[in-house]
Design a protein around this motif. Structure first.
Motif, PDB file in Angstrom:
ATOM      1  N   ASP A 174       0.742  -1.304   0.063  1.00 21.81           N
ATOM      2  CA  ASP A 174       0.011  -0.249   0.138  1.00 21.81           C
ATOM      3  C   ASP A 174       0.876   1.170  -0.125  1.00 21.81           C
ATOM      4  OD1 ASP A 174      -1.690   2.283   0.701  1.00 21.81           O
ATOM      5  OD2 ASP A 174      -2.844   1.113   1.998  1.00 21.81           O
ATOM      6  N   TRP A 175       0.987   1.787  -1.048  1.00 24.36           N
ATOM      7  CA  TRP A 175       2.151   2.920  -1.278  1.00 24.36           C
ATOM      8  C   TRP A 175       1.763   4.175  -0.366  1.00 24.36           C
ATOM      9  CZ3 TRP A 175       5.812   3.577  -5.756  1.00 24.36           C
ATOM     10  CH2 TRP A 175       6.242   4.880  -5.680  1.00 24.36           C
ATOM     11  N   GLU A 176       0.367   4.599  -0.635  1.00 28.57           N
ATOM     12  CA  GLU A 176       0.222   5.752   0.393  1.00 28.57           C
ATOM     13  C   GLU A 176       0.443   5.604   1.927  1.00 28.57           C
ATOM     14  OE1 GLU A 176      -0.145   8.632  -1.059  1.00 28.57           O
ATOM     15  OE2 GLU A 176      -0.516   7.728  -3.139  1.00 28.57           O
ATOM     16  N   ARG A 177       0.039   4.264   2.147  1.00 31.60           N
ATOM     17  CA  ARG A 177       0.002   3.989   3.789  1.00 31.60           C
ATOM     18  C   ARG A 177       1.619   3.840   4.099  1.00 31.60           C
ATOM     19  NH1 ARG A 177      -1.168   4.770   8.730  1.00 31.60           N
ATOM     20  NH2 ARG A 177      -1.273   3.162  10.125  1.00 31.60           N
ATOM     21  N   CYS A 178       2.503   3.206   3.116  1.00 30.63           N
ATOM     22  CA  CYS A 178       3.915   3.160   3.517  1.00 30.63           C
ATOM     23  C   CYS A 178       4.526   4.736   3.700  1.00 30.63           C
ATOM     24  CB  CYS A 178       4.692   2.572   2.624  1.00 30.63           C
ATOM     25  SG  CYS A 178       4.238   0.657   2.688  1.00 30.63           S
ATOM     26  N   ILE A 179       4.050   5.518   2.842  1.00 30.86           N
ATOM     27  CA  ILE A 179       4.514   6.769   2.969  1.00 30.86           C
ATOM     28  C   ILE A 179       4.298   7.590   4.322  1.00 30.86           C
ATOM     29  CG2 ILE A 179       4.658   9.244   1.677  1.00 30.86           C
ATOM     30  CD1 ILE A 179       6.124   7.018   0.033  1.00 30.86           C
ATOM     31  N   GLU A 180       2.920   7.303   4.484  1.00 34.90           N
ATOM     32  CA  GLU A 180       2.434   7.924   5.682  1.00 34.90           C
ATOM     33  C   GLU A 180       3.422   7.541   7.052  1.00 34.90           C
ATOM     34  OE1 GLU A 180      -1.472   7.967   8.511  1.00 34.90           O
ATOM     35  OE2 GLU A 180      -1.616   7.311   6.509  1.00 34.90           O
ATOM     36  N   CYS A 183       7.171   8.653   6.804  1.00 35.33           N
ATOM     37  CA  CYS A 183       7.217   9.951   7.263  1.00 35.33           C
ATOM     38  C   CYS A 183       7.075  10.259   8.790  1.00 35.33           C
ATOM     39  CB  CYS A 183       6.264  10.818   6.337  1.00 35.33           C
ATOM     40  SG  CYS A 183       6.789  11.141   4.577  1.00 35.33           S
ATOM     41  N   ALA A 184       6.236   9.555   9.338  1.00 35.31           N
ATOM     42  CA  ALA A 184       5.924   9.823  10.844  1.00 35.31           C
ATOM     43  C   ALA A 184       6.961   9.043  11.543  1.00 35.31           C
ATOM     44  CB  ALA A 184       4.425   9.337  10.975  1.00 35.31           C
ATOM     45  N   ALA A 185       7.767   8.090  11.051  1.00 38.41           N
ATOM     46  CA  ALA A 185       8.604   7.083  12.014  1.00 38.41           C
ATOM     47  C   ALA A 185       9.718   8.078  12.430  1.00 38.41           C
ATOM     48  CB  ALA A 185       9.156   6.164  11.245  1.00 38.41           C
ATOM     49  N   PRO A 186      10.161   7.908  13.810  1.00 41.01           N
ATOM     50  CA  PRO A 186      11.342   8.776  14.518  1.00 41.01           C
ATOM     51  C   PRO A 186      12.654   8.168  13.731  1.00 41.01           C
ATOM     52  CG  PRO A 186      10.591   6.820  15.813  1.00 41.01           C
ATOM     53  CD  PRO A 186       9.474   6.921  14.664  1.00 41.01           C
ATOM     54  N   ALA A 187      13.600   9.224  13.682  1.00 47.63           N
ATOM     55  CA  ALA A 187      14.933   8.669  13.182  1.00 47.63           C
ATOM     56  C   ALA A 187      15.786   8.220  14.178  1.00 47.63           C
ATOM     57  CB  ALA A 187      15.581  10.316  12.967  1.00 47.63           C
ATOM     58  N   GLU A 188      16.244   7.101  13.608  1.00 46.22           N
ATOM     59  CA  GLU A 188      17.141   6.085  14.511  1.00 46.22           C
ATOM     60  C   GLU A 188      18.400   6.760  14.852  1.00 46.22           C
ATOM     61  OE1 GLU A 188      17.580   1.574  14.075  1.00 46.22           O
ATOM     62  OE2 GLU A 188      19.250   2.537  12.803  1.00 46.22           O
ATOM     63  N   ASN A 189      18.706   6.794  16.392  1.00 45.54           N
ATOM     64  CA  ASN A 189      20.024   7.510  16.733  1.00 45.54           C
ATOM     65  C   ASN A 189      20.386   8.715  16.061  1.00 45.54           C
ATOM     66  OD1 ASN A 189      19.997   5.375  18.352  1.00 45.54           O
ATOM     67  ND2 ASN A 189      21.878   4.577  17.602  1.00 45.54           N
ATOM     68  N   GLY A 190      19.321   9.492  15.783  1.00 44.76           N
ATOM     69  CA  GLY A 190      19.573  10.678  15.212  1.00 44.76           C
ATOM     70  C   GLY A 190      20.041  10.643  13.665  1.00 44.76           C
ATOM     71  N   GLY A 191      19.622   9.631  13.103  1.00 44.54           N
ATOM     72  CA  GLY A 191      20.017   9.403  11.866  1.00 44.54           C
ATOM     73  C   GLY A 191      21.605   9.468  11.485  1.00 44.54           C
ATOM     74  N   LYS A 192      22.448   8.888  12.426  1.00 43.75           N
ATOM     75  CA  LYS A 192      23.982   9.217  12.186  1.00 43.75           C
ATOM     76  C   LYS A 192      24.555   7.926  11.660  1.00 43.75           C
ATOM     77  CE  LYS A 192      23.987  13.488  13.316  1.00 43.75           C
ATOM     78  NZ  LYS A 192      24.231  14.637  12.321  1.00 43.75           N
ATOM     79  N   ARG A 193      23.929   6.821  12.048  1.00 50.33           N
ATOM     80  CA  ARG A 193      24.594   5.449  12.026  1.00 50.33           C
ATOM     81  C   ARG A 193      24.094   4.978  10.542  1.00 50.33           C
ATOM     82  NH1 ARG A 193      22.457   0.725  16.035  1.00 50.33           N
ATOM     83  NH2 ARG A 193      20.527   0.429  15.192  1.00 50.33           N
ATOM     84  N   LEU A 194      25.143   3.790  10.209  1.00 54.09           N
ATOM     85  CA  LEU A 194      24.705   3.085   8.877  1.00 54.09           C
ATOM     86  C   LEU A 194      23.895   2.058   9.226  1.00 54.09           C
ATOM     87  CD1 LEU A 194      25.852   2.731   5.803  1.00 54.09           C
ATOM     88  CD2 LEU A 194      27.198   1.370   6.542  1.00 54.09           C
ATOM     89  N   ALA A 195      22.773   1.955   8.365  1.00 54.92           N
ATOM     90  CA  ALA A 195      21.814   0.900   8.568  1.00 54.92           C
ATOM     91  C   ALA A 195      20.957   0.772   7.089  1.00 54.92           C
ATOM     92  CB  ALA A 195      20.898   1.126   9.706  1.00 54.92           C
ATOM     93  N   TYR A 196      21.220  -0.379   6.667  1.00 56.74           N
ATOM     94  CA  TYR A 196      20.653  -0.683   5.371  1.00 56.74           C
ATOM     95  C   TYR A 196      19.019  -0.409   5.533  1.00 56.74           C
ATOM     96  CZ  TYR A 196      19.333  -3.632   1.394  1.00 56.74           C
ATOM     97  OH  TYR A 196      18.782  -4.268   0.364  1.00 56.74           O
ATOM     98  N   GLY A 201      13.713   3.526   1.989  1.00 57.33           N
ATOM     99  CA  GLY A 201      14.313   4.315   1.368  1.00 57.33           C
ATOM    100  C   GLY A 201      13.710   4.452  -0.062  1.00 57.33           C
ATOM    101  N   GLY A 202      13.466   3.229  -0.494  1.00 60.40           N
ATOM    102  CA  GLY A 202      13.054   3.269  -1.845  1.00 60.40           C
ATOM    103  C   GLY A 202      11.793   3.802  -2.165  1.00 60.40           C
ATOM    104  N   PHE A 203      10.765   3.768  -0.911  1.00 60.96           N
ATOM    105  CA  PHE A 203       9.447   4.313  -1.320  1.00 60.96           C
ATOM    106  C   PHE A 203       9.514   6.030  -1.098  1.00 60.96           C
ATOM    107  CE2 PHE A 203       7.252   0.566   0.265  1.00 60.96           C
ATOM    108  CZ  PHE A 203       6.258   0.376  -0.657  1.00 60.96           C
ATOM    109  N   ILE A 204      10.699   6.515  -0.173  1.00 60.22           N
ATOM    110  CA  ILE A 204      10.663   7.881  -0.247  1.00 60.22           C
ATOM    111  C   ILE A 204      11.572   8.317  -1.584  1.00 60.22           C
ATOM    112  CG2 ILE A 204      12.265   9.711   0.836  1.00 60.22           C
ATOM    113  CD1 ILE A 204       9.541   8.741   2.363  1.00 60.22           C
ATOM    114  N   LEU A 205      12.612   7.730  -2.082  1.00 55.04           N
ATOM    115  CA  LEU A 205      12.986   8.173  -3.341  1.00 55.04           C
ATOM    116  C   LEU A 205      11.899   8.310  -4.267  1.00 55.04           C
ATOM    117  CD1 LEU A 205      16.540   6.226  -3.072  1.00 55.04           C
ATOM    118  CD2 LEU A 205      16.128   8.471  -2.580  1.00 55.04           C
TER     119      LEU A 205
END
Length: 419
Positions: A174-180, A183-196, A201-205
């Motif tokens: 469900d594309w729209e639900r995934c985007i929602e 977008c609402a999900a919190p950043a993990e550790n401030g978005g600093k670490r490498l995590a596949y 990522g594909g949905f956002i791009l």
């Protein structure tokens, strides 16, 4: 029928010749000497592919090798349907062919990433700009400063998102639900670490591409890559006319147990076996999953990487600019521990990079770039060897003897195509 070893689900590959279940695109293959190889080198490479099939982990294997821009091998082994673990080969069994379409799963990410680079080339986006500039709702939990380049290199800080168990893994379609949710999900550790970023990522791009161009994501793919490269498939999802030819995916290999089962579920947002089951359903082929459901033949995927290897040119047409490709394959992350995959990884902005002395594409492949797909699907280009390679398989096996055979195949390719 099934061979079993310590509980493994394996295909009965027989004890004799594989000629009866091998497909060869003889019209496309050139003599080895035309591309600087010996007949013995090509025979050795193909024998390694056969050895990989003989492990029993893959009901179907398709393989394409280009060297110096020419097809050296374009072949298939096994069954596209009806030859998996636990299945008898009755009248409905269907042999795989070199042009059988197979789901690339995460190897799709490379194409999504290159579409984003193409949009940047066209002036539609600045890869160093924040995602929130293009998607204003992408601000949840500290992600407002995340750039497109960080998303491409798996440093976006949102490698996973919560899917309600009551909704089931179908939420991922469900594309729209995934985007929602993303977008609402919190950043993990401030978005600093490498995590596949396996799914997110594909949905956002792809959503950025939709918003900026006003086109559907599949139309953008069609006009930028699929048509210019003359592809028959190479689509996210698969139309009804093509589905009778698609290869079926199977759970194979050693049973997936804790803790690997837990790690796989975290990365895939669903149980391992559920992902395999869903991939064979019509609703999966109806959907567009930018990180995971591009369908291609082995030759088409090799053709895509050959275009990158050729500086963006295909049959005299400039599909992408050389400067665009240089940025796309340039290392963005040194060899570091990936907190999703639990292994050291090296990324560019969108591609998995090779490593010396031994990496994803074999020994001494530090210049290679491409992507891995669920499980043991590979597409890559190696400028040092002037090769563009694709290996597509339908058995979804994490552990087992196939890993040794895969390593041997990669080593053989690297050795025989050197210089």
């Amino acid at each position: 029928m099934t061979r079993s070893l310590l509980g493994a689900r394996l295909v009965d590959v027989g004890d004799g010749s594989l000629a009866r279940i091998t497909g060869v695109d003889a019209a496309a293959e050139v003599a080895p000497q035309r591309v600087g190889l010996t007949a013995g080198a090509v025979d050795s490479i193909w024998s390694s592919v056969e050895a990989l099939y003989r492990t029993g982990a893959f009901p179907a294997v398709t393989f394409c090798l280009r060297r110096r821009g020419r097809i050296v091998l374009n072949r298939s082994i096994g069954y596209a349907q009806g030859g998996g673990p636990g299945e008898s080969r009755g009248p409905h069994a269907r042999l795989a062919e070199p042009d059988t379409p197979i789901c690339l799963f995460s190897a799709s990410k490379a194409v999504t990433a290159m579409l984003m680079h193409k949009l940047a080339e066209e002036g539609g986006v600045d890869l160093d700009n924040r995602v929130s500039y293009y998607l204003p709702e992408f601000t949840g939990g500290g992600k407002d400063r995340t750039t497109i380049a960080q998303v491409l290199s798996h440093q976006g800080g949102f490698p996973m998102f919560d899917v309600d168990p009551a909704d089931g893994p179908e939420t991922l379609l469900d594309w729209e639900r995934c985007i929602e949710l993303i977008c609402a999900a919190p950043a993990e550790n401030g978005g600093k670490r490498l995590a596949y970023h396996a799914i997110t990522g594909g949905f956002i791009l792809a959503e950025i591409i939709r918003r900026v161009t006003g086109m559907s994501f599949t139309d953008y793919l069609d006009t930028r890559f699929r048509q210019p490269l003359g592809m028959r498939y190479f689509t996210y999802g698969l139309d009804g006319r093509s589905r009778p030819r698609v290869a079926r995916n199977y759970v194979a290999g050693q049973p997936v147990r804790f803790p690997i089962s837990m790690l796989a579920k975290q990365a895939l947002s669903a149980d391992f076996s559920e992902v395999v089951d869903i991939s064979n359903r019509d609703y999966f082929m109806d959907a567009v999953v930018p990180a995971g459901n591009l369908y291609s033949t082995a030759e088409e995927l090799s053709r895509f990487y050959q275009m990158l290897l050729d500086g963006g040119r295909y049959e005299g047409r400039q599909v992408m600019q050389q400067a665009t490709i240089r940025r796309a394959v340039k290392p963005a992350v040194r060899l570091r521990y990936d907190h999703t995959l639990k292994i050291p990884m090296r990324y560019s902005e969108g591609l998995m990079l090779g490593v010396n002395p031994f990496g994803l594409y074999g020994p001494m492949t530090g210049s290679a770039y491409g992507h891995l797909g669920f499980m043991n699907i590979l597409g890559w280009a190696d400028p040092d060897r002037d090769i563009a390679v694709s290996l597509l398989v339908t058995g979804k096996a994490i552990l087992g003897g196939h890993l040794l055979a895969l390593g041997q195949l990669l080593s053989t390719l690297s050795w025989q195509c050197r210089g």
